[in-house]
Write an enzyme that holds these catalytic residues in place. Structure first.
Site, PDB file in Angstrom:
ATOM      1  CG  HIS A 105      52.849 -18.214  32.203  1.00 39.96           C
ATOM      2  ND1 HIS A 105      53.180 -18.475  30.636  1.00 39.96           N
ATOM      3  CD2 HIS A 105      53.212 -19.303  32.600  1.00 39.96           C
ATOM      4  CE1 HIS A 105      53.591 -19.737  31.062  1.00 39.96           C
ATOM      5  NE2 HIS A 105      53.649 -20.426  32.316  1.00 39.96           N
TER       6      HIS A 105
ATOM      7  CG  HIS B 175      57.254 -16.997  23.519  1.00 43.47           C
ATOM      8  ND1 HIS B 175      58.337 -17.636  23.785  1.00 43.47           N
ATOM      9  CD2 HIS B 175      55.946 -17.714  23.959  1.00 43.47           C
ATOM     10  CE1 HIS B 175      57.971 -19.153  24.995  1.00 43.47           C
ATOM     11  NE2 HIS B 175      56.736 -18.388  24.398  1.00 43.47           N
TER      12      HIS B 175
ATOM     13  CG  ASP C 255      47.973 -17.794  24.810  1.00 43.39           C
ATOM     14  OD1 ASP C 255      47.533 -19.380  24.660  1.00 43.39           O
ATOM     15  OD2 ASP C 255      48.953 -17.639  26.414  1.00 43.39           O
TER      16      ASP C 255
HETATM   17  N1  ACO Z   1      53.508  -5.503  22.396  1.00 39.85           N
HETATM   18  C1  ACO Z   1      54.621  -4.720  22.311  1.00 39.85           C
HETATM   19  N2  ACO Z   1      55.616  -4.960  22.591  1.00 39.85           N
HETATM   20  C2  ACO Z   1      55.761  -5.654  23.125  1.00 39.85           C
HETATM   21  C3  ACO Z   1      55.473  -7.014  23.346  1.00 39.85           C
HETATM   22  C4  ACO Z   1      54.151  -7.232  22.979  1.00 39.85           C
HETATM   23  N3  ACO Z   1      53.187  -7.863  22.592  1.00 39.85           N
HETATM   24  N4  ACO Z   1      56.222  -8.088  23.711  1.00 39.85           N
HETATM   25  C5  ACO Z   1      57.007  -6.958  23.493  1.00 39.85           C
HETATM   26  N5  ACO Z   1      57.633  -5.956  22.909  1.00 39.85           N
HETATM   27  C6  ACO Z   1      58.569  -5.228  22.841  1.00 39.85           C
HETATM   28  C7  ACO Z   1      59.356  -4.833  24.420  1.00 39.85           C
HETATM   29  O1  ACO Z   1      58.588  -3.649  24.520  1.00 39.85           O
HETATM   30  C8  ACO Z   1      60.012  -4.849  24.187  1.00 39.85           C
HETATM   31  O2  ACO Z   1      60.882  -3.338  23.288  1.00 39.85           O
HETATM   32  P1  ACO Z   1      61.932  -2.179  23.295  1.00 39.85           P
HETATM   33  O3  ACO Z   1      62.869  -3.708  23.287  1.00 39.85           O
HETATM   34  O4  ACO Z   1      61.718  -1.655  22.302  1.00 39.85           O
HETATM   35  O5  ACO Z   1      61.785  -2.148  25.084  1.00 39.85           O
HETATM   36  C9  ACO Z   1      60.824  -5.499  23.160  1.00 39.85           C
HETATM   37  O6  ACO Z   1      59.207  -6.301  22.360  1.00 39.85           O
HETATM   38  C10 ACO Z   1      61.187  -6.535  23.865  1.00 39.85           C
HETATM   39  O7  ACO Z   1      59.779  -7.546  24.723  1.00 39.85           O
HETATM   40  P2  ACO Z   1      60.158  -7.841  26.580  1.00 39.85           P
HETATM   41  O8  ACO Z   1      59.630  -7.231  27.102  1.00 39.85           O
HETATM   42  O9  ACO Z   1      61.818  -7.580  26.756  1.00 39.85           O
HETATM   43  O10 ACO Z   1      60.321 -10.031  25.932  1.00 39.85           O
HETATM   44  P3  ACO Z   1      60.166 -10.358  27.291  1.00 39.85           P
HETATM   45  O11 ACO Z   1      61.032 -11.719  26.750  1.00 39.85           O
HETATM   46  O12 ACO Z   1      60.693  -9.849  28.607  1.00 39.85           O
HETATM   47  O13 ACO Z   1      58.755 -10.812  27.240  1.00 39.85           O
HETATM   48  C11 ACO Z   1      56.236 -11.439  26.674  1.00 39.85           C
HETATM   49  C12 ACO Z   1      58.141 -11.881  26.355  1.00 39.85           C
HETATM   50  C13 ACO Z   1      56.013 -11.495  28.357  1.00 39.85           C
HETATM   51  C14 ACO Z   1      55.724 -12.950  26.294  1.00 39.85           C
HETATM   52  C15 ACO Z   1      56.057 -10.353  25.570  1.00 39.85           C
HETATM   53  O14 ACO Z   1      55.926 -10.902  24.805  1.00 39.85           O
HETATM   54  C16 ACO Z   1      54.517  -9.849  26.382  1.00 39.85           C
HETATM   55  O15 ACO Z   1      54.406  -9.167  27.505  1.00 39.85           O
HETATM   56  N6  ACO Z   1      53.765 -10.112  25.387  1.00 39.85           N
HETATM   57  C17 ACO Z   1      52.284 -10.235  25.536  1.00 39.85           C
HETATM   58  C18 ACO Z   1      51.379 -10.350  26.157  1.00 39.85           C
HETATM   59  C19 ACO Z   1      51.827 -12.564  25.898  1.00 39.85           C
HETATM   60  O16 ACO Z   1      51.072 -12.678  24.887  1.00 39.85           O
HETATM   61  N7  ACO Z   1      52.277 -13.595  26.419  1.00 39.85           N
HETATM   62  C20 ACO Z   1      52.191 -15.345  25.722  1.00 39.85           C
HETATM   63  C21 ACO Z   1      53.160 -15.940  25.896  1.00 39.85           C
HETATM   64  S1  ACO Z   1      53.170 -16.600  25.386  1.00 39.85           S
HETATM   65  C22 ACO Z   1      52.638 -18.150  26.763  1.00 39.85           C
HETATM   66  O17 ACO Z   1      53.037 -17.967  27.822  1.00 39.85           O
HETATM   67  C23 ACO Z   1      51.596 -19.470  26.461  1.00 39.85           C
END
Ligand code: ACO
Length: 429
Positions: A268, A307, A363
């Site tokens: 987050h 996201h 971010d």
């Molecule tokens: N890098 C690589 N793969 C990713 C990433 C990433 N940053 N984010 C999502 N994926 C992949 C997942 O592994 C998943 O793949 P699959 O379907 O083959 O299993 C697919 O994309 C969907 O992702 P989910 O995890 O289901 O997405 P969710 O909505 O649960 O997660 C989150 C969102 C937590 C932001 C995620 O994208 C993440 O961890 N990003 C990196 C951390 C980040 O930048 N957070 C900041 C968010 S903005 C904020 O809070 C202000």
């Protein structure tokens, strides 16, 4: 004629139910009438991480994640960032309308004149270890503030509530700056009420022996815009924590400490810190392909990408990228920018990221700006928490005034043991 209802057939019983649709949603409580027999508790919806559950009606922030749209109270984020300042956007989020001249003057006066903290808060912060993480200090100090303002528990007294709102918005930069000075072993700098909200913050961070601190206007404005972009983002993890904790009618300081704790995590608000650590680890353009390969092999996450709501470019990321250019003219270019741009270029072309709609979020570039402004990485989540204070408070008031809200209390699907008898210690395996 089409009807605004949803018909559900329960194939276990062959019974059919017609549920009303309001605002494109069904009320989850309507599902409870779906029963196999009269003793049955009724149907629940199962939604870990609330991926498809609206926990509230809200009039504060609108996001269309597919189209990359973000609006506060109907105003596009791009216009607010271009034409507004953080304090008027804060007023907009809290009260619902942009302030007129007099309202703005009063609001600014109130915020400016609540920037000082009680000396005991300063003493309390001095007790932290020299290497404490500033976000840990921030969370603990916000929680401690509840003990200084016991009237804050009077959450349905509008006047008392407004007072805490002034205090919180005014004092979070002071607490943030003290936490920074503490980790640097520098004396704390008291607020300068002649300066703007971000100008004063820069002064409390930077000021040494100057009689009068003059913030760099480009950095002052860049921080102000970054604060606008981070002020609210509807029902994210931290804001949901604020609403859930607040729903038990705790005071806003305690609720906000919980919201800030939720923000702290690397998935987050801690993500900008994680992005910077990732870029530092990559270290050189030549290492980018190997890093991306690791992400695709699921060994790593590409921090700052993806996201829950945006499945398109995060509009805040576009604006942050523009600010970067202005800041670098003052600070010099951050060499990590080239690595970030290369990561984005590869990710935007690579099937793995394209298929999953993984775009840079707010971010991805904000950390590079903060680092160029010489903020230590550990300050990044704190820089997020300052403006988000406004969003948390706006959402908290909305929750308190919403007659449909009650104490938050989700259900569970119990899959543990059935009833069994206690086993004496000696008889256990
Ligand atoms: N890098 C690589 N793969 C990713 C990433 C990433 N940053 N984010 C999502 N994926 C992949 C997942 O592994 C998943 O793949 P699959 O379907 O083959 O299993 C697919 O994309 C969907 O992702 P989910 O995890 O289901 O997405 P969710 O909505 O649960 O997660 C989150 C969102 C937590 C932001 C995620 O994208 C993440 O961890 N990003 C990196 C951390 C980040 O930048 N957070 C900041 C968010 S903005 C904020 O809070 C202000």
């Amino acid at each position: 004629m089409s009807k605004n209802t949803l018909t559900i057939t329960d194939n276990r019983t062959d019974k059919t139910y017609e549920l009303p649709i309001t605002n494109d949603t069904i009320n989850a409580m309507e599902l409870r009438q779906i029963k196999v027999n009269p003793e049955d508790f009724g149907m629940l919806s199962y939604d870990p991480a609330f991926k498809n559950t609206a926990s509230t009606k809200s009039t504060i922030t609108y996001i269309d994640g597919g189209k990359g749209i973000l609006r506060y109270r109907g105003y596009p984020i791009e216009q607010l960032a271009e034409k507004g300042n953080f304090l008027e956007v804060a007023y907009l989020l809290i009260f619902g309308e942009l302030p007129n001249e007099q309202q703005y003057a009063e609001w600014k006066h109130e915020i400016t004149h609540h920037t000082f903290v009680h000396e005991n808060i300063k003493n309390l912060m001095e007790a932290f270890r020299y290497d404490s993480h500033p976000m840990g200090m921030f969370i603990a100090t916000v929680a401690a503030m509840s003990t200084f303002y016991p009237e804050a528990r009077d959450i349905f007294d509008e006047e008392a509530r407004l007072k805490q709102i002034h205090r919180l918005i005014a004092k979070v930069p002071t607490i943030a700056a003290f936490s920074y000075r503490h980790t640097r072993g520098l004396p704390y700098v008291y607020p300068d009420n002649d300066l703007s909200y971000t100008g004063n913050f820069l002064s409390m961070l930077d000021r040494m022996t100057q009689l009068k601190y003059e913030p760099n206007p480009v950095l002052e404005r860049a921080l102000d815009v970054l604060f606008i972009l981070h002020a609210d983002h509807e029902q994210n993890c931290g804001t949901s924590a604020m609403r859930v904790i607040g729903s038990s009618h705790t005071d806003p300081y305690t609720a906000m400490a919980g919201a800030a704790a939720a923000l702290y995590g690397p998935l987050h608000g801690g993500a900008n810190e994680a992005v910077l650590r990732m870029l530092l680890e990559i270290g050189d353009l030549k290492n980018v392909p190997a890093f991306v390969k690791g992400v695709k092999n699921r060994e790593r996450l590409l921090m700052g990408f993806g996201h829950r709501v945006y499945k398109n470019y995060d509009p805040r990321a576009t604006l942050v990228k523009n600010i970067a250019d202005q800041v670098f003219e003052v600070t010099g270019k951050n060499p990590l920018l080239d690595i970030a741009l290369e990561l984005e270029r590869i990710a935007r072309e690579d099937e793995f990221f394209v298929e999953r709609n993984l775009y840079p979020n707010v971010d991805f570039y904000s950390g590079i700006i903060y680092q160029a402004m010489r903020f230590p990485v550990s300050m990044f989540p704190v820089l997020f928490a300052i403006p988000r204070t406004v969003g948390w408070l706006a959402q908290w008031i909305e929750m308190l005034e919403d007659k449909e809200q009650k104490i938050a209390r989700p259900r569970q699907v119990y899959l543990g043991s059935d009833s069994r008898d206690f086993v004496a210690m000696n008889d256990r395996k």
